[in-house]
Each structure stands twice: as structure tokens, then as C-alpha cells.
Enzyme design. Structure first.
Site, PDB file in Angstrom:
ATOM      1  N   GLU A 271     -10.764  16.501   3.350  1.00 29.97           N
ATOM      2  CA  GLU A 271      -9.577  16.859   2.561  1.00 29.97           C
ATOM      3  C   GLU A 271      -8.684  17.811   3.352  1.00 29.97           C
ATOM      4  OE1 GLU A 271      -8.540  18.830  -1.823  1.00 29.97           O
ATOM      5  OE2 GLU A 271     -10.487  19.155  -0.866  1.00 29.97           O
ATOM      6  N   LYS A 329      -4.237  11.998  -5.162  1.00 33.30           N
ATOM      7  CA  LYS A 329      -5.166  12.580  -6.129  1.00 33.30           C
ATOM      8  C   LYS A 329      -4.540  12.623  -7.516  1.00 33.30           C
ATOM      9  CE  LYS A 329      -8.144  16.627  -6.844  1.00 33.30           C
ATOM     10  NZ  LYS A 329      -8.527  17.974  -6.357  1.00 33.30           N
ATOM     11  N   CYS A 380     -12.049  15.494  -3.552  1.00 37.56           N
ATOM     12  CA  CYS A 380     -12.739  16.719  -3.964  1.00 37.56           C
ATOM     13  C   CYS A 380     -13.280  16.615  -5.383  1.00 37.56           C
ATOM     14  CB  CYS A 380     -11.795  17.910  -3.802  1.00 37.56           C
ATOM     15  SG  CYS A 380     -12.640  19.514  -3.797  1.00 37.56           S
TER      16      CYS A 380
END
Length: 511
Positions: A271, A329, A380
Site C-alpha cells: 500500500e 479503495k 489494507c
């Protein structure tokens, strides 16, 4: 009255201490401690403490349990706020304590409702109603106010026989199995007799054996030959990640490490591996990707993406090789990636100096075509939400997660996060590639087993084989719906019990 219940009722301070202790013990059932039996014994003790109590007393005991559980289990939030968020220590401690105090309200409310409305009869209440209600509250915590599905009972059973329930009913299904075992133990104590002991042990064996049987089933199949993958762990200190020369240093670091991985089918960076927007480093990234492609592989990285047309910023996964494509995301972290209730909480920006904390959520399914391999993507914290990860199915042959657990330092959080990721592989029947900045990077098998892991806090290239898979697990088809339907069915079953006898002076019930 049962002597155990009588002792607990006569000694409120002892009950308070046991409730707090039970919460702490439950936190030890999860990684890195992994004392798995505590995930059954701790809730069993709480159920006993809740038994035959007034609503107010049950709420207080539940609150103490929650303080112990979340205080011991999620205190790592302090690390990200104080060490890396630039908040002063007292404010970081206050926010962490406030968060724990809020989460403790869940078991407090559960205890109150069970004492106030539950069918408080030793058999059906302790063995069925209490466990089912526990799982409903876990599910509620998993979506309310964007959700916090951390420390679920089922997650603690990624390595036990109860893992067999996960591909069928998901993490909440494993939670239900563990909670039922806890309820049976509590029932055996309350209704102590040889007959109860025999029946309880038989029921416990049945729940466990069914998990063993389900674990023997292969729900998905291999789809082609194994592939070679390399996860690049840069081990960049979070305090240095946003320095003046950080972008150039990161490109040099990851470029050099990637050249060690040439020949792998997929090279995965973590990430925000390069701490800037993709368009600002597109040229050097394309050059590195061309080397990977020339060796027969594809380069995938976590990085920020800026959309000029709207001004939106995304935390993304970008497939750099060939025709670039991105997944943005969708499930953002409050306060870390966006500020909720901005009009009321704007003052926090002065204390929480977190880079790129005003992001926009993405949309669409979490899928990327990586060199002809269809991967299900998550960034994540998104891998904590099993119902979202399965949205990549059935097309996804492989799962990819990029994370930066450097935010949590040398705390228990990275180990808990890896444990959660393993549950997603179990639920989907897919291998997962999990690349992190400081570790633990891992290649996870379709049964949640660790195929290969990186050393934490070391610069490392983890190379291993992974399998592409096809097919759907029952959970991949049904999602959380099946576990919730079963849970509600158990609650309805327990409601068929005859009404309890109420003690007029205390409002308690007789067993």
C-alpha cells in the site's frame, strides 16, 4: 440456586473482577498469542456472570468485559495516533480510551437486553439464546458506523476444527459455533448433573466434529499451473515515508528490489509504496514495469491516484504493466483516510497530522486483470470485511491485499491483521498475496494456511508459489446471510421456551 451462581451473586466485586479478566483473556485468544481455547472459555465465563442478573447489573458486567477485551485487544490505536499521527500523547491516549469505552458499550447493551428480554431458562437461554445474540452483536459491530469487525470469535479459530465452518458460513458462522460451545459449557455449570454433563459433552463433540467434517471438503478447485509471485517489502519507516526525498528514495528502493524478483508472474508492492500520486511517477514506474514484463511478469502496486476531472484522491491498487488499470479503495478508515462529521470535528486536523487523509471512496467491483490473471483486490483494512471481499467472486482466481501496517509499529495489530486476512482466504477458497510495508507480508493458501511469510521490520523480497483457483464456496455464494438466518432461527427456537418466573423484589428469574 446453583452454588456457583450463588457465590457470584453474593460477591459482586468478584464478579466485576472476573468480567474484566474474561475480557482480557478473550483478547489473548487472537494473534500473536493465539491461545485459542480462551475464545470459548472467556465468553462462557461471561455468560455465567450474566446469568440470572438484573438488566442494570448485566449491563455493567458486560461493560467491564468490553473494557478488558478491547483495552487489551485494540490498544494499538495509540501507536498510530501518537507515534505517526502527530497527536500529542494525552490526546492520543484520550482518543484511544474513548474508542475502547465506546466499543465496550456493545457487550454492555447485549448483557442488558439478555437480562431484560431474553428467555432466561438454563437450557435454551445459556445454550442457544446467549450465543445467538452474541453473534448478532458481532455482526452489528461489523457494519454500524462503517464497522469494526475486529476480534470476532470466529477469527480466533482460523487454526482449529471450527475453521471448517468458515467456507460455509463465514467468520460469523465460526463465531456462532464457538459461542454455542461457550453456551453449552455455561449451561453444564448452571444445570450441573451427570445427565447434563453427558448431554453437554455430546453436544460439544458434535459441534467440533461437524467442523472437522466440513474442513475435509474441497469447495474450490485448482485452475491451472502454479504461479510464482514476489512480494516486495520495502520496510520504510513511517516517520521517513513522507520526507522531502521520499519519492526518489522509494523508487530507487523498490526498483532495485523488483529487479531481484524478475521472472515472477506477479510482483506486488505494498500500500502506498511510492508516497505520491501515480501520474507524478508514471514514467519511472512504467520503466520498472517494462523490465518486469520483459521477464514474463506483471507489476502491481499500491499508490495514490488523482482524478483531474473531479479532484478526487484515491488510495488505489494499480496494475502498471501493459494497459494500466486501477482499483480504488471503497471502504475508507474514519479519521485515517477521511474525517467524518467534518463540520464538527475539523479541530482534530490540528492534532492528527496524517498525510493523504482526505480521500474519496471508489466504486465498482474489486477486480483487476493482472496479466490475464483475474485477482480480487482489497486495500489494507478492507480485508476485514468478508462480505465485501466475496464481491470479487466467482471471477477472481486469486486475492491480492496491499497494506501498510507500519502505522501500528511493533504492536499486536499487524499479527491480528494477518490473522484476519487468513480468514478471507478460508471464506473464499482462494490463495491470497498480502504485501505490506514493514510486515508481515505473506502468501496465504486457500485454507488459510501460511505458505510463506516475510520477517517483520526487514527489507525483503518474498518469493513463493501460489495457486489459481475457481469455483464458489457456500459462503462465496450466500455471504453472511446464511449465518444470520441460522442465528435468527436459534433465537426463535429459544423464544419457544415457557416464560420465566419473575422474582418481584429483584426482577431476577429462577432457573
Amino acid at each position: 440456586m446453583n452454588p456457583v451462581i450463588a457465590i457470584l451473586e453474593a460477591r459482586p466485586r468478584l464478579s466485576d473482577a472476573l468480567a474484566l479478566l474474561a475480557g482480557v483473556l478473550l483478547a489473548l485468544a487472537f494473534a500473536p498469542y493465539a491461545l485459542r481455547p480462551l475464545s470459548i472459555l472467556a465468553p462462557a465465563l461471561l455468560f455465567l456472570l450474566w446469568w440470572d442478573r438484573t438488566p442494570g447489573r448485566a449491563a455493567w458486567l458486560g461493560y467491564l468485559f468490553g473494557l478488558g477485551m478491547f483495552g487489551a485487544g485494540v490498544h494499538w490505536i495509540y501507536h498510530s495516533l501518537y507515534l505517526f499521527g502527530a497527536a500529542i500523547a494525552p490526546l492520543a491516549a484520550f482518543i484511544t480510551a474513548l474508542f475502547v469505552a465506546f466499543l465496550a458499550l456493545y457487550p454492555a447493551l447485549l448483557g442488558y437486553l439478555l437480562a431484560r428480554f431474553g428467555p432466561r431458562l438454563p437450557g435454551l437461554a445459556l445454550a442457544v439464546c446467549f450465543p445467538a445474540a452474541w453473534v448478532l452483536f458481532e455482526w452489528w459491530r461489523g457494519w454500524f458506523l462503517t464497522g469494526f469487525p475486529w476480534l470476532l470469535l470466529g477469527t480466533a479459530h482460523v487454526d482449529t476444527a471450527l475453521a471448517g465452518y468458515v467456507p460455509v458460513l463465514g467468520a460469523y458462522g465460526a463465531s456462532l459455533a464457538a459461542a454455542l460451545m461457550a453456551g453449552l459449557l455455561a449451561w453444564m455449570v448452571v444445570r450441573w448433573s451427570l445427565r447434563t454433563l453427558g448431554g453437554g459433552l455430546a453436544a460439544l463433540a458434535l459441534v467440533w466434529a461437524l467442523g472437522v467434517g466440513l474442513a475435509r471438503i474441497e469447495w474450490t478447485g485448482v485452475d491451472g499451473e502454479p504461479i510464482t509471485v514476489s512480494l516486495v517489502q520495502g520496510n520504510v519507516d513511517q516517520k521517513e515515508k513522507w520526507g522531502p526525498d521520499a519519492v526518489e528514495e522509494a523508487l530507487e528502493l523498490y526498483g532495485g528490489l523488483t529487479r531481484q524478483a524478475l521472472g515472477s508472474d506477479i510482483v506486488l508492492w505494498p500500500e502506498t509504496a511510492i508516497p505520491t500520486f501515480y501520474h507524478e511517477v508514471e514514467e519511472p514506474m512504467t520503466e520498472i514495469a517494462a523490465e518486469v514484463e520483459a521477464a514474463g511478469g506483471a507489476l502491481v502496486t499500491g499508490i495514490f491516484v488523482y482524478r483531474f476531472a473531479t479532484g478526487d484522491m484515491y488510495n488505489s491498487i494499480v496494475h502498471v504493466t501493459g494497459h494500466p488499470a486501477a482499483y480504488h479503495k471503497r471502504h475508507l478508515v474514519p479519521f485515517g483516510e477521511y474525517l467524518p462529521l467534518r463540520g464538527l470535528l475539523m479541530w482534530l486536523d490540528d492534532y492528527l497530522d496524517i498525510p493523504m487523509s482526505d480521500l474519496s471512496p471508489g466504486s465498482g467491483r474489486p477486480l483487476l486483470d493482472v496479466g490475464g490473471i483475474i485477482v480480487g483486490t482489497s486495500v489494507c483494512y478492507e480485508d476485514a470485511f468478508g462480505g465485501q471481499v466475496i464481491q470479487a467472486l466467482p471471477e477472481a482466481q486469486l486475492l491480492v491485499n496491499v497494506s501498510n501496517d507500519a502505522w501500528f509499529g511493533d504492536s499486536i495489530a499487524p499479527h491480528q491483521h494477518l490473522e484476519i486476512a487468513r480468514m478471507r482466504s478460508l471464506e473464499t477458497g482462494r490463495d491470497m498475496l498480502r504485501a505490506t510495508n514493514t510486515g508481515v507480508s505473506a502468501v496465504i493458501g486457500h485454507r488459510g494456511e501460511l505458505i510463506a511469510t516475510s520477517p517483520q521490520f526487514e527489507t525483503h523480497v518474498l518469493t513463493a508459489e501460489a495457486r489459481l483457483r475457481s469455483g464458489l464456496t457456500p459462503f462465496g455464494r450466500w455471504g453472511n446471510g446464511a449465518a444470520l438466518l441460522l442465528t435468527f432461527g436459534l433465537l426463535l427456537l429459544s423464544r419457544r421456551a415457557p416464560p420465566p418466573k419473575v422474582m418481584e423484589d429483584t426482577g431476577r428469574t429462577r432457573g
